[in-house]
Design a protein around this motif. Sequence first.
Motif, short mmCIF file in Angstrom:
data_model
loop_
_atom_site.label_atom_id
_atom_site.label_comp_id
_atom_site.label_asym_id
_atom_site.label_seq_id
_atom_site.Cartn_x
_atom_site.Cartn_y
_atom_site.Cartn_z
N SER A 508 26.53 65.89 -28.91
CA SER A 508 25.78 66.53 -27.84
C SER A 508 24.72 65.62 -27.24
O SER A 508 24.19 65.92 -26.17
CB SER A 508 25.11 67.81 -28.36
OG SER A 508 24.21 67.51 -29.42
N GLN A 509 24.39 64.51 -27.92
CA GLN A 509 23.33 63.62 -27.44
C GLN A 509 23.87 62.30 -26.88
O GLN A 509 23.26 61.73 -25.98
CB GLN A 509 22.35 63.31 -28.58
CG GLN A 509 21.72 64.55 -29.19
CD GLN A 509 20.75 64.20 -30.30
OE1 GLN A 509 19.87 63.37 -30.13
NE2 GLN A 509 20.92 64.82 -31.45
N ILE A 510 24.97 61.82 -27.43
CA ILE A 510 25.51 60.53 -27.02
C ILE A 510 26.83 60.77 -26.29
O ILE A 510 27.68 61.53 -26.77
CB ILE A 510 25.74 59.61 -28.25
CG1 ILE A 510 24.49 59.55 -29.11
CG2 ILE A 510 26.12 58.22 -27.80
CD1 ILE A 510 24.67 58.75 -30.38
N GLN A 511 27.01 60.15 -25.17
CA GLN A 511 28.23 60.32 -24.39
C GLN A 511 29.42 59.71 -25.11
O GLN A 511 29.27 58.91 -26.04
CB GLN A 511 28.06 59.69 -23.02
CG GLN A 511 27.00 60.36 -22.16
CD GLN A 511 26.90 59.77 -20.78
OE1 GLN A 511 27.63 58.83 -20.44
NE2 GLN A 511 26.00 60.28 -19.96
N LEU A 512 30.60 60.12 -24.64
CA LEU A 512 31.83 59.75 -25.34
C LEU A 512 31.99 58.22 -25.42
O LEU A 512 32.18 57.66 -26.51
CB LEU A 512 33.03 60.38 -24.62
CG LEU A 512 34.41 60.06 -25.20
CD1 LEU A 512 34.55 60.64 -26.59
CD2 LEU A 512 35.51 60.60 -24.30
#
Length: 574
Positions: A508-512
């Motif tokens: 939820s905090q770091i993009q894919l």
Amino acid sequence: MSETKTERIVHGIMAEFTSVDSLLDACRRVRDAGYTKTDAYTPFPVHGIDRALGIKPTVLPWIALAGGLSGTLIALSMQIWMNGIDYKYIISGKPFISLPAFMPVAFELTILLASFGAFFGMWALNGLPKFSNPMFTDPRFDRATDDRFFLYIDAKDERYDADGVRNLLTETGSGYINEVVEDDSPKEVPKPVFLVWGLMVAFSIVPLLCILTMRVTNSSRPRFHVFFDMDFSPAKDAQQVTSLFYDNRAMRPDVPGTVARGQLSESLDMMTGINVEELAQQNAPRAERLVRAYLQGDEQAKAEEVAEVSEQDPPADEADADAAEEGSSDEQPAQQDSADDASAEDKPAEDKPAEEKPADDQPAAEKSAEDEPGKEEPAENPPAEEKPAEDKAAEEPTPSESSPQATGNASQPSVMETTPWLKQNPLTIDADLLAAGKKQFGIYCSVCHGMDGRGNGLVNRRAQAKGFDTWVPPASLHQETLYADQYPDGKLFSTISNGIRKMPGYASQIQLRDRWAIVSYVRALQMSQNASMEMVPESRREEIEREVTQVKAELERQAEEAAKAAAEREKKSS
């Protein structure tokens, strides 16, 4: 009988020419003679005729300029007074008097008044409107729109003399010269014209009256509609209720699996770190759950998947896992550089004498054992004490051996072991990706795992300094069990996304793509900490060896300084 005497009014004299050249020559002769109130009529534009007549530049551009400047000043003054003085109102955080914000209105009003000045100025300069021109009284003037050219000299000119003008025009070679007189037709407007105008105005008011009547009256019949589809469509506003759908909501939710245009650039394998095609052959229900969770937006299925992969070890084995992590953290001081040891401030230096004290006392103990033969057994006890410490793990049963539940779990591999993880990173590894991974690792991972990945982050140091009993040190990323051959890239990606044991998930905090960038950086970090000279290009080996020698010498110097400082503190304390 009464006789009506009509006064004959002469407006000037006109001359007819058959070619452009003869007209231009006549215009020059008239201009040189000093006549200024002249005009020429041609069936098509003639270049240079204004110069031949001596027509001065018109003042119309100045009128347009004055109108434009007036519009600019009026617009700026109006907006400054309204928004900055009379009714101060903050719009989008702009100041009360904001010239950039006032420019659109100023531009529009500038164009409007400049066009008005040019239009009405042209009418005034040309003496318009004119319902009749005295030139129309001569039937030959009709050919001015066909094949004849006419030159006119106005009787209001200061140098006008009928005989002189006639002689001058005769000399120019004109074949037809005639006086322009006032039209003797009646000047009164015919009465039927007024009647028609009155009827048109009356009929134009009827639609307006009908509209006003409809606005203030009620009717039991529907209005007249030209396009029924737009007027009677069952349209609803947002957040309204309707009986058209089963849930009585006018706003329709997105179809499951809907993705915004241009955002479905990653595959399911990349979203999960799992080879979904291989998983479908091994565990079809779980593969279906992944599709529902990541492609159809099923939150329940996603929660089930995250809960399953985040619990790598069952609760019964958590103590064993924590013990293993503690053991790995105990090995960290041997793996860390002396620079990391020096960051523990003065506490290790104060404990060092306490650690050396048993070594100083050991000769005394041995000496007392030799003096007292009856106490030889205690003198041999230190090796006996070390033996149980070394063989403790072998003699004591492990949790997996003593617990029936753990034995059952050992016989059944966990989900993390049976999942077909992606072996390699799906992204192209380059300098930009590694730089992005290093940045994200420094933000989210280094606080626990440390910048070098050995588990010596700030959070771990503080927890150890405070002596928290429930603290589980983070694992070192340089363990052999976390290398790519035993811990695939997809499994590491899943751990970062969903978490494991006490480590939370960061999906939820770091993009894919940033999570995959962290995976690539961790692999590069592992290689850098365990690299050999054979991996260095031959052209740079000598440089690297020289730098390694300098670093080792610096570390030895720092260690010696730390030892001297500790000895000095010991002397001062004693």
